[in-house]
Design a protein around this motif. Structure first.
Motif, PDB file in Angstrom:
ATOM      1  N   ILE B  49     -20.577 -99.388 -14.600  1.00  0.00           N
ATOM      2  CA  ILE B  49     -21.716 -99.472 -13.598  1.00  0.00           C
ATOM      3  C   ILE B  49     -21.867 -98.630 -11.819  1.00  0.00           C
ATOM      4  CG2 ILE B  49     -23.557-100.595 -11.919  1.00  0.00           C
ATOM      5  CD1 ILE B  49     -23.423-102.308 -14.574  1.00  0.00           C
ATOM      6  N   ILE B  50     -20.948 -99.164 -11.865  1.00  0.00           N
ATOM      7  CA  ILE B  50     -20.090 -98.618 -10.063  1.00  0.00           C
ATOM      8  C   ILE B  50     -19.508 -97.250 -10.626  1.00  0.00           C
ATOM      9  CG2 ILE B  50     -17.886 -98.677  -8.544  1.00  0.00           C
ATOM     10  CD1 ILE B  50     -17.867-101.675  -9.477  1.00  0.00           C
ATOM     11  N   GLU B  51     -19.105 -96.690 -11.672  1.00  0.00           N
ATOM     12  CA  GLU B  51     -18.075 -95.184 -11.718  1.00  0.00           C
ATOM     13  C   GLU B  51     -20.088 -94.952 -11.699  1.00  0.00           C
ATOM     14  OE1 GLU B  51     -14.321 -96.125 -13.741  1.00  0.00           O
ATOM     15  OE2 GLU B  51     -15.552 -95.602 -14.613  1.00  0.00           O
ATOM     16  N   SER B  52     -20.418 -95.350 -12.504  1.00  0.00           N
ATOM     17  CA  SER B  52     -21.892 -94.502 -13.050  1.00  0.00           C
ATOM     18  C   SER B  52     -22.588 -94.144 -11.704  1.00  0.00           C
ATOM     19  CB  SER B  52     -23.145 -94.793 -13.696  1.00  0.00           C
ATOM     20  OG  SER B  52     -22.133 -95.811 -15.227  1.00  0.00           O
ATOM     21  N   THR B  53     -22.993 -95.263 -10.684  1.00  0.00           N
ATOM     22  CA  THR B  53     -23.478 -95.223  -9.838  1.00  0.00           C
ATOM     23  C   THR B  53     -23.064 -94.212  -8.709  1.00  0.00           C
ATOM     24  OG1 THR B  53     -23.107 -97.449  -8.561  1.00  0.00           O
ATOM     25  CG2 THR B  53     -24.524 -97.070  -9.828  1.00  0.00           C
ATOM     26  N   GLU B  54     -22.185 -94.042  -8.904  1.00  0.00           N
ATOM     27  CA  GLU B  54     -21.071 -93.425  -7.393  1.00  0.00           C
ATOM     28  C   GLU B  54     -21.286 -91.437  -8.184  1.00  0.00           C
ATOM     29  OE1 GLU B  54     -16.929 -96.122  -6.220  1.00  0.00           O
ATOM     30  OE2 GLU B  54     -16.680 -94.455  -7.799  1.00  0.00           O
ATOM     31  N   GLU B  55     -20.997 -91.373  -9.522  1.00  0.00           N
ATOM     32  CA  GLU B  55     -21.541 -90.287  -9.957  1.00  0.00           C
ATOM     33  C   GLU B  55     -23.030 -89.909  -9.981  1.00  0.00           C
ATOM     34  OE1 GLU B  55     -19.450 -89.246 -14.169  1.00  0.00           O
ATOM     35  OE2 GLU B  55     -21.483 -88.866 -15.056  1.00  0.00           O
ATOM     36  N   MET B  56     -23.637 -90.917  -9.863  1.00  0.00           N
ATOM     37  CA  MET B  56     -25.165 -90.547  -9.461  1.00  0.00           C
ATOM     38  C   MET B  56     -25.509 -90.395  -8.670  1.00  0.00           C
ATOM     39  SD  MET B  56     -27.121 -92.644 -13.116  1.00  0.00           S
ATOM     40  CE  MET B  56     -26.404 -93.292 -13.896  1.00  0.00           C
ATOM     41  N   ASN B  57     -24.621 -91.096  -7.550  1.00  0.00           N
ATOM     42  CA  ASN B  57     -24.905 -90.236  -5.523  1.00  0.00           C
ATOM     43  C   ASN B  57     -24.253 -89.601  -5.337  1.00  0.00           C
ATOM     44  OD1 ASN B  57     -25.887 -92.831  -4.935  1.00  0.00           O
ATOM     45  ND2 ASN B  57     -24.627 -93.611  -5.358  1.00  0.00           N
ATOM     46  N   ARG B  58     -23.375 -88.040  -6.272  1.00  0.00           N
ATOM     47  CA  ARG B  58     -22.810 -87.494  -5.917  1.00  0.00           C
ATOM     48  C   ARG B  58     -23.867 -86.585  -6.419  1.00  0.00           C
ATOM     49  NH1 ARG B  58     -17.746 -89.264  -7.739  1.00  0.00           N
ATOM     50  NH2 ARG B  58     -18.459 -88.890  -9.947  1.00  0.00           N
ATOM     51  N   LEU B  59     -24.587 -86.838  -7.766  1.00  0.00           N
ATOM     52  CA  LEU B  59     -25.715 -85.894  -7.733  1.00  0.00           C
ATOM     53  C   LEU B  59     -26.918 -85.864  -7.068  1.00  0.00           C
ATOM     54  CD1 LEU B  59     -26.756 -83.876 -10.116  1.00  0.00           C
ATOM     55  CD2 LEU B  59     -28.272 -86.198 -11.129  1.00  0.00           C
ATOM     56  N   ILE B 113     -25.108 -73.879 -11.336  1.00  0.00           N
ATOM     57  CA  ILE B 113     -23.808 -73.773 -12.313  1.00  0.00           C
ATOM     58  C   ILE B 113     -22.953 -75.452 -11.471  1.00  0.00           C
ATOM     59  CG2 ILE B 113     -21.874 -73.014 -13.136  1.00  0.00           C
ATOM     60  CD1 ILE B 113     -23.028 -69.934 -12.960  1.00  0.00           C
ATOM     61  N   GLU B 114     -22.439 -75.401 -10.719  1.00  0.00           N
ATOM     62  CA  GLU B 114     -22.286 -76.976 -10.210  1.00  0.00           C
ATOM     63  C   GLU B 114     -22.920 -78.457 -10.523  1.00  0.00           C
ATOM     64  OE1 GLU B 114     -19.233 -77.983 -10.700  1.00  0.00           O
ATOM     65  OE2 GLU B 114     -19.639 -80.818  -9.726  1.00  0.00           O
ATOM     66  N   GLN B 118     -22.700 -81.462 -13.167  1.00  0.00           N
ATOM     67  CA  GLN B 118     -23.182 -83.007 -12.831  1.00  0.00           C
ATOM     68  C   GLN B 118     -24.073 -82.920 -13.252  1.00  0.00           C
ATOM     69  OE1 GLN B 118     -23.529 -81.915  -8.642  1.00  0.00           O
ATOM     70  NE2 GLN B 118     -22.461 -83.215  -8.131  1.00  0.00           N
ATOM     71  N   LEU B 119     -24.890 -82.409 -14.341  1.00  0.00           N
ATOM     72  CA  LEU B 119     -26.845 -82.900 -15.081  1.00  0.00           C
ATOM     73  C   LEU B 119     -25.660 -83.604 -16.438  1.00  0.00           C
ATOM     74  CD1 LEU B 119     -29.133 -80.875 -14.141  1.00  0.00           C
ATOM     75  CD2 LEU B 119     -29.031 -83.123 -13.805  1.00  0.00           C
ATOM     76  N   VAL B 120     -24.391 -82.311 -17.217  1.00  0.00           N
ATOM     77  CA  VAL B 120     -23.776 -83.143 -18.653  1.00  0.00           C
ATOM     78  C   VAL B 120     -23.199 -84.050 -18.047  1.00  0.00           C
ATOM     79  CG1 VAL B 120     -22.276 -82.248 -20.116  1.00  0.00           C
ATOM     80  CG2 VAL B 120     -23.764 -80.268 -18.637  1.00  0.00           C
TER      81      VAL B 120
END
Lengths: 413, 148
Positions: B49-59, B113-114, B118-120
């Motif tokens: 969950i932590i990793e996911s939220t970080e990744e989504m925050n970057r998006l 493109i970036e 990130q969406l992928v």
């Protein structure tokens, strides 16, 4: 578990909805060619430009050379003028001649038959500057033409270019021994397949347009005569046409036609007409095998087509006439039957026709095969054009010595 | 064109509307992320969950960045089209403006493109989360069935 549902829906909505602005962004694109899309998973990304310069530039944005000479109301009726003539006293004589007759235009060399620029052009291009001979003062010339209301047409000899061929054999045709190929008059050509050659000539054209010429006339837009007989013997590149599936004739036609289309497009911002000189016999057949001229395809890409229909240039029996030079009216009459039919088939794409006619004596044809060309012969060609509804023409004499007593306009006869 | 009623201005206005909608979605998405980040249960893998939220925050940050840049180019497009209707407009105004807008578009494409990349990644993460949630839900259901 409510957070799960909301979160998932949010993520899905986000990935889909963010595409909407991009779709709208693409709506303003209108380009004839479709570049490949970039390979992506969710977002559609095209490489097409957001905007492109349209084929027809709005008048408001066209380059204004500040030379104010209108298109002649009665149609262009012109004579050919070399750089040397334009630079000397002869220009005044020819100006008087034009002013005293129904003539109204001059086709003036900007890039001549050897590849010289005969006047200084405001270009950074290396070869434009290298091959400039400062014979004519362009500002003085344009002021003179404007003062006399003479419609200025810039003649640019394109692929016959001995100077560039010698300087850059890689842009020309070379023999097995590496020497640049030349015809029996010692003239060399540059290669119509080479994009660099296109760009060079169009740069000359742009500069001519900026000087105030109202029509850019490209001459020698073709491969050397009889090229079909030497094309396997000389070395040359095929540029972008290397991968073409067409045979040699088709490739040559494509290269020549596409140069014309390119030049026309590049000159759109300058509010000039684009015209091309073409062999008269190109209109009598679908394709010319050696030189790569296709009358219809070139015509579709220009504002004005100028067929060189000099009676002396037709072989015995051409156009159904045994000795064409002896029958100037019939040559033009028979030719225009053919040309008008082709132009009619082009419909709205048909350019103005403005043929080159003969004002010289072709004594080299031998006794009995030629006429001494004077007022009657010149007038007969103009009359034949008029009888076919053609009121525009250009008169050729390489030395710029013109018959003064011809009838130049049959509308009042 | 002078009074701004040309279809090109309608098109720009439409894209501003899309940008507003995009911003709303970002805000909704951020709210969902907050909800995810505030999860305090022990049934789900907290590290994921932590990793996911970080990744989504970057998006979300990338989206915000893209949207702001796009908004800037849109304003310049509007300015460009307005400039065409002025008396001072020349061929250079016309053609150089086109070149400038095309250059900006190219820069934005790099961002796109970036974003696609990130969406992928985020999609994969969502799938992992969904699988994890599904598994947890199944286990809880089985547990409830057993208890009955």
């Amino acid at each position: 578990m409510n957070w799960k549902k909301n979160c998932t829906a949010g993520l899905v909505a986000l990935s889909v909805s963010t595409l909407l602005p991009l779709a709208a962004y693409a709506q303003e694109e209108e380009t004839p060619e479709e570049p490949e899309d970039i390979d992506t998973t969710y977002l559609e990304i095209t490489q097409e430009p957001i905007l492109s310069v349209p084929e027809e530039i709005p008048q408001h944005f066209q380059y204004d050379s500040v030379v104010d000479i209108d298109y002649p109301e009665d149609g262009v009726k012109g004579i050919f003028v070399t750089g040397h003539t334009a630079a000397g006293e002869r220009l005044n004589e020819l100006t008087d001649f034009v002013n005293e007759t129904e003539l109204n235009s001059m086709v003036i060399d900007v890039k001549d038959d050897d590849g010289n620029m005969v006047m200084a052009l405001d270009s950074d291009h290396e070869y434009v500057n290298q091959f400039t001979q400062d014979i004519v003062d362009p500002e003085e010339l344009m002021a003179h033409l404007e003062e006399n209301d003479i419609y200025p047409i810039a003649r640019i000899v394109v692929f016959k270019d001995t100077l560039l061929a010698q300087e850059r054999p890689d842009l020309s045709f070379t023999e097995e021994n590496g020497e640049v190929w030349a015809n029996n008059r010692g003239e060399s050509f540059v290669n119509p397949y080479e994009r660099e050659v296109w760009e060079y000539n169009v740069e000359v054209a742009r500069q001519a347009a900026q000087l105030g010429f109202k029509d850019i006339q490209f001459d020698y837009v073709r491969f050397p005569e009889g090229f079909e007989n030497i094309d396997e013997d000389v070395n040359y590149g095929r540029g972008d046409y290397e991968e073409s599936d067409l045979d040699n004739v088709g490739q040559r036609v494509d290269a020549v036609t596409e140069f014309v289309a390119y030049a026309n497009q590049e000159l759109q911002p300058y509010d000039v007409d684009v015209s091309v000189d073409i062999f008269g016999y190109a209109a009598t057949r679908e394709e010319t095998p050696g030189i790569g001229q296709n009358f219809s395809r070139i015509s579709e890409n220009v504002d004005v087509i100028s067929s060189m229909i000099y009676p002396s240039h037709w072989g015995p029996g051409s156009l159904g006439i045994e000795q064409p030079d002896l029958e100037p009216y019939n040559v033009v009459d028979n030719y225009m039957e053919l040309e008008n039919e082709i132009l009619a088939n082009l419909g709205d794409d048909a350019p103005i026709t403005r043929p080159w006619i003969q004002d010289f004596t072709a004594s080299y044809l031998g006794a009995g095969n030629y006429l001494e060309y004077g007022p009657e012969e010149v007038s007969e060609q103009i009359r034949a054009l008029h009888d076919h509804g053609v009121e525009e023409y250009l008169i050729w004499n390489a030395n710029n010595t013109y018959t003064e007593d011809a009838t130049f306009d049959f509308n009042n006869e | 064109m002078e009074d701004g009623s040309s279809p090109v201005f309608e098109n720009i206005e439409e894209r501003y509307t899309h940008l507003d909608r995009m911003e709303e979605l970002e805000e909704n998405f951020e709210a969902e992320l907050d909800s995810l980040a505030s999860y305090e249960g022990d049934s789900l893998d907290s590290q994921l969950i932590i990793e996911s939220t970080e990744e989504m925050n970057r998006l979300v940050e990338s989206l915000e960045d893209y949207r702001e840049q796009y908004e800037g180019t849109l304003a310049q497009q509007e300015e460009y089209f307005e400039s065409l209707s002025t008396e001072e407009a020349t061929y250079d105004t016309f053609s150089e403006g086109i070149q400038q807008l095309n250059d900006q578009r190219e820069t934005l494409q790099t961002e796109l493109i970036e974003l696609d990349r990130q969406l992928v990644e985020v999609d994969e993460t969502i799938q992992q989360l969904q699988e994890m949630i599904q598994e947890t839900t199944n286990e809880e259901t089985e547990q409830e069935d057993t208890n009955e």
